[in-house]
Design a protein around this motif. Structure first.
Motif, short mmCIF file in Angstrom:
data_model
loop_
_atom_site.label_atom_id
_atom_site.label_comp_id
_atom_site.label_asym_id
_atom_site.label_seq_id
_atom_site.Cartn_x
_atom_site.Cartn_y
_atom_site.Cartn_z
N ARG A 290 0.84 -1.20 0.00
CA ARG A 290 0.00 0.00 0.00
C ARG A 290 0.88 1.25 0.00
O ARG A 290 0.69 2.17 -0.80
CB ARG A 290 -0.93 0.01 1.23
N ARG B 251 2.72 1.89 -3.21
CA ARG B 251 1.85 2.47 -4.23
C ARG B 251 1.47 3.92 -3.90
O ARG B 251 0.72 4.55 -4.62
CB ARG B 251 0.56 1.65 -4.39
N MET C 68 -0.33 5.02 -1.37
CA MET C 68 -1.70 5.15 -0.90
C MET C 68 -1.75 5.29 0.61
O MET C 68 -1.03 4.60 1.33
CB MET C 68 -2.52 3.91 -1.30
N GLN D 86 -4.02 4.91 4.16
CA GLN D 86 -5.01 3.91 4.57
C GLN D 86 -6.40 4.34 4.13
O GLN D 86 -7.21 3.50 3.74
CB GLN D 86 -4.97 3.71 6.09
N PHE E 72 -6.76 3.62 0.40
CA PHE E 72 -6.84 2.17 0.18
C PHE E 72 -8.18 1.61 0.64
O PHE E 72 -8.79 0.80 -0.05
CB PHE E 72 -5.67 1.49 0.91
N VAL F 161 -8.89 -1.59 7.52
CA VAL F 161 -7.53 -1.63 6.96
C VAL F 161 -6.50 -1.53 8.08
O VAL F 161 -5.52 -2.29 8.11
CB VAL F 161 -7.33 -0.51 5.92
N VAL G 157 -7.86 -6.59 -2.43
CA VAL G 157 -6.58 -6.08 -1.96
C VAL G 157 -5.51 -6.30 -3.03
O VAL G 157 -4.78 -5.38 -3.41
CB VAL G 157 -6.18 -6.74 -0.63
N LYS H 232 -6.21 -4.00 -6.15
CA LYS H 232 -5.99 -2.57 -5.93
C LYS H 232 -4.53 -2.24 -5.66
O LYS H 232 -4.08 -1.13 -5.92
CB LYS H 232 -6.85 -2.04 -4.78
N LEU H 233 -3.78 -3.22 -5.15
CA LEU H 233 -2.35 -3.00 -4.93
C LEU H 233 -1.52 -3.41 -6.14
O LEU H 233 -0.31 -3.22 -6.17
CB LEU H 233 -1.88 -3.77 -3.69
#
Length: 78
Positions: free
Chosen positions: A20, A23, A25, A27, A30, A41, A63, A66-67
């Motif tokens: 995360r 990337r 991001m 929390q 995400f 999260v 997860v 998106k990651l």
């Protein structure tokens, strides 16, 4: 939770946090991306056993997507 799985759950949470952050991001970002709460999260990344042991495969797939990391990568060395 069985004691012998505690370390595996901890590593999974750390990997999710690592990817995360990699990337760029937060929390909050995400959580929105996977349709879950920031609290959810945070608890996964902090290895809150009641949340981690109840995480669904659907959530793990979200997860992973998106990651932009394979699901197997999250479980390497776990």
């Amino acid at each position: 939770m069985k004691e012998n799985y505690r370390e595996r759950f901890r590593i999974l949470g750390l990997k999710i946090a690592y990817y995360r952050k990699l990337r760029g991001m937060t929390q909050e970002q995400f959580a929105e991306a996977i349709g879950r709460s920031v609290s959810f999260v945070s608890q996964i990344e902090a290895n809150n056993s009641s949340v981690v042991k109840g995480i669904s495969m659907e959530t793990l797939f979200l997860v992973s997507d998106k990651l932009n990391v394979s699901l197997s990568k999250l479980f390497e060395d776990v």
